[in-house]
Enzyme design. Structure first.
Site, short mmCIF file in Angstrom:
data_model
loop_
_atom_site.label_atom_id
_atom_site.label_comp_id
_atom_site.label_asym_id
_atom_site.label_seq_id
_atom_site.Cartn_x
_atom_site.Cartn_y
_atom_site.Cartn_z
N VAL A 66 0.81 -1.23 0.00
CA VAL A 66 0.00 0.00 0.00
C VAL A 66 0.84 1.27 0.00
O VAL A 66 0.32 2.36 -0.27
CB VAL A 66 -1.01 0.04 1.18
CG1 VAL A 66 -2.03 -1.07 1.08
CG2 VAL A 66 -0.31 0.04 2.53
N SER A 144 -6.19 2.97 16.91
CA SER A 144 -5.56 2.33 18.07
C SER A 144 -5.73 3.24 19.28
O SER A 144 -5.84 4.46 19.13
CB SER A 144 -4.06 2.14 17.80
OG SER A 144 -3.39 1.74 18.98
N TYR A 157 4.46 6.04 15.83
CA TYR A 157 3.32 5.13 15.66
C TYR A 157 2.05 5.79 16.22
O TYR A 157 1.00 5.78 15.56
CB TYR A 157 3.58 3.79 16.36
CG TYR A 157 2.39 2.85 16.26
CD1 TYR A 157 2.03 2.30 15.04
CD2 TYR A 157 1.61 2.56 17.37
CE1 TYR A 157 0.93 1.46 14.93
CE2 TYR A 157 0.51 1.72 17.28
CZ TYR A 157 0.18 1.17 16.05
OH TYR A 157 -0.93 0.35 15.94
N LYS A 161 -1.53 6.81 14.17
CA LYS A 161 -2.87 6.35 14.52
C LYS A 161 -3.78 7.52 14.88
O LYS A 161 -4.99 7.49 14.62
CB LYS A 161 -2.80 5.30 15.65
CG LYS A 161 -2.21 3.97 15.17
CD LYS A 161 -3.06 3.35 14.06
CE LYS A 161 -2.44 2.13 13.43
NZ LYS A 161 -3.27 1.49 12.40
P1 NDP Z 1 -0.30 -7.99 11.76
O1 NDP Z 1 1.16 -7.68 11.67
O2 NDP Z 1 -0.69 -9.39 12.03
O3 NDP Z 1 -1.05 -7.50 10.46
C1 NDP Z 1 -0.69 -6.38 9.72
C2 NDP Z 1 -1.00 -6.65 8.26
O4 NDP Z 1 -0.69 -5.48 7.51
C3 NDP Z 1 -0.19 -7.80 7.71
O5 NDP Z 1 -1.05 -8.77 7.17
C4 NDP Z 1 0.67 -7.17 6.61
O6 NDP Z 1 0.68 -8.05 5.50
C5 NDP Z 1 -0.09 -5.88 6.28
N1 NDP Z 1 0.81 -4.84 5.81
C6 NDP Z 1 1.84 -4.27 6.48
N2 NDP Z 1 2.48 -3.41 5.68
C7 NDP Z 1 1.84 -3.45 4.48
C8 NDP Z 1 2.03 -2.79 3.24
N3 NDP Z 1 3.02 -1.91 3.07
N4 NDP Z 1 1.19 -3.06 2.23
C9 NDP Z 1 0.19 -3.95 2.38
N5 NDP Z 1 -0.06 -4.61 3.52
C10 NDP Z 1 0.78 -4.35 4.56
O7 NDP Z 1 -0.86 -7.03 12.92
P2 NDP Z 1 -2.37 -6.68 13.34
O8 NDP Z 1 -3.34 -7.60 12.74
O9 NDP Z 1 -2.35 -6.53 14.80
O10 NDP Z 1 -2.51 -5.22 12.73
C11 NDP Z 1 -3.60 -4.81 11.93
C12 NDP Z 1 -3.90 -3.36 12.20
O11 NDP Z 1 -4.36 -3.21 13.53
C13 NDP Z 1 -2.69 -2.40 12.06
O12 NDP Z 1 -3.12 -1.24 11.41
C14 NDP Z 1 -2.32 -2.11 13.51
O13 NDP Z 1 -1.70 -0.88 13.64
C15 NDP Z 1 -3.69 -2.14 14.16
N6 NDP Z 1 -3.69 -2.35 15.59
C16 NDP Z 1 -3.08 -3.46 16.13
C17 NDP Z 1 -3.10 -3.65 17.50
C18 NDP Z 1 -2.40 -4.79 18.16
O14 NDP Z 1 -2.16 -4.73 19.39
N7 NDP Z 1 -2.08 -5.87 17.46
C19 NDP Z 1 -3.81 -2.71 18.38
C20 NDP Z 1 -4.38 -1.58 17.70
C21 NDP Z 1 -4.35 -1.43 16.36
P3 NDP Z 1 1.95 -8.24 4.53
O15 NDP Z 1 3.15 -8.29 5.43
O16 NDP Z 1 1.68 -9.53 3.84
O17 NDP Z 1 1.90 -7.09 3.61
C1 8X3 Z 2 -1.37 -1.24 19.02
C2 8X3 Z 2 -1.64 -1.09 20.48
O1 8X3 Z 2 -0.74 -0.04 22.62
O2 8X3 Z 2 0.74 -1.52 21.37
O3 8X3 Z 2 -1.83 -0.13 18.31
O4 8X3 Z 2 0.25 0.67 20.55
S1 8X3 Z 2 -0.27 -0.45 21.28
#
Ligand code: NDP
Ligand code: 8X3
Length: 258
Positions: A66, A144, A157, A161
């Site tokens: 992306v 987040s 980060y 968000k």
């Molecule tokens: P993951 O790392 O499991 O998932 C992130 C996904 O984003 C991966 O599947 C990755 O796929 C994709 N991604 C990363 N960079 C790119 C890119 N440049 N282009 C396309 N796809 C991309 O983490 P989460 O499921 O936890 O994260 C999902 C969302 O939730 C994020 O936006 C994160 O900030 C947010 N979030 C997560 C929290 C947590 O504690 N886990 C809490 C709050 C928010 P690939 O590498 O195949 O491209």
């Molecule tokens: C992911 C949650 O608290 O690790 O956005 O930033 S935290």
């Protein structure tokens, strides 16, 4: 609850793992056709074939980074000619590092800003234009609690968000007068690949994040996404904060002694 999602088409970015994958599974089970986007095409293909077989829905894969605007346009534009997207889940995102700002790595900052903010914008611009033409659509952005409260080392980060939260508000304002709805989910700690990515594979640091309490699972966020997306058209849930019961804010996390 009535299932209003059956037969709709959802585009999910970052669908190959964590929250994105869980959303794909939940929406497919509800009868949604899917467009799965991400960089790891093989993972997406595998998930697509599994869901097509299990849930009898159509699933297409959109391999794209992306952050690469040209690739996003080259991949998404023809896909949008073939598919009318009812739901967009802007989920692709990452954190890198946990250093004070003055010790931060510029390359980390650029990747977070390029992915979490600019990538979301590149995808949304194209999809929202189609939604406006059709006068319908639902956009769900992954924010987040980091976008609401800064924590030590979170700096860039957290800022990305916060930008997602403000962009969601802005999208809602820009969609005034249409039937397009925009929501943000703002989770606390969710056990996914998130911390593997943040700490670049350092297992001890990753495990320490989830030690001594039960974090949210990706499925918890997918259940919430389903609820928000499945509301009737006159309901627009704009922002939801969701945390593990052990966590009350980024600083207050109750851990059992082991
Ligand atoms: P993951 O790392 O499991 O998932 C992130 C996904 O984003 C991966 O599947 C990755 O796929 C994709 N991604 C990363 N960079 C790119 C890119 N440049 N282009 C396309 N796809 C991309 O983490 P989460 O499921 O936890 O994260 C999902 C969302 O939730 C994020 O936006 C994160 O900030 C947010 N979030 C997560 C929290 C947590 O504690 N886990 C809490 C709050 C928010 P690939 O590498 O195949 O491209
Ligand atoms: C992911 C949650 O608290 O690790 O956005 O930033 S935290």
């Amino acid at each position: 609850m009535e299932n209003r999602l059956k037969g709709k088409t959802a585009l999910i970015t970052g669908a190959g793992s964590g929250i994105g994958e869980a959303c794909a599974r939940t929406l497919a089970a509800a009868g949604c056709h899917l467009l799965l986007a991400g960089r790891r095409a093989e993972k997406l293909e595998h998930l697509a074939r599994e869901l097509e077989e299990k849930e009898a829905v159509a699933v297409a894969v959109l391999p794209m980074d992306v952050t690469d605007r040209e690739t996003v346009e080259r991949t998404l534009a023809p896909a949008l000619e073939r598919h009318a997207v009812d739901i967009l889940i802007n989920n692709a995102g990452l954190a890198l590092g946990l250093e004070p700002l003055d010790r931060g790595q510029v390359e980390h900052w650029e990747r977070m800003i390029d992915t979490n903010v600019k990538g979301l914008l590149y995808v949304t611009r194209l999809v929202m234009a189609q939604m406006r033409e059709r006068d319908t659509g639902h956009i769900l952005n992954l924010g987040s609690i980091a976008g609401e409260t800064a924590y030590p080392g979170g700096n860039v980060y957290c800022a990305t968000k916060a930008a997602v939260h403000m962009l969601s508000d802005a999208m809602n304002v820009d969609a005034m007068g249409t039937r397009i709805r925009v929501g943000t989910l703002a989770p606390g700690a969710v056990d996914t690949e998130f911390s593997d990515v943040r700490f670049e594979g350092d297992r001890a640091k990753r495990d320490a994040v989830y030690d001594g309490y039960t974090p949210l699972g990706a499925r918890d966020i997918a259940d919430l996404a389903y609820y928000v997306l499945n509301t009737p058209e006159h309901v627009n849930i704009q922002h939801v904060r969701i945390m593990p019961t052990a966590q009350r804010n980024p600083y207050l996390l109750y851990r059992e002694e082991s």
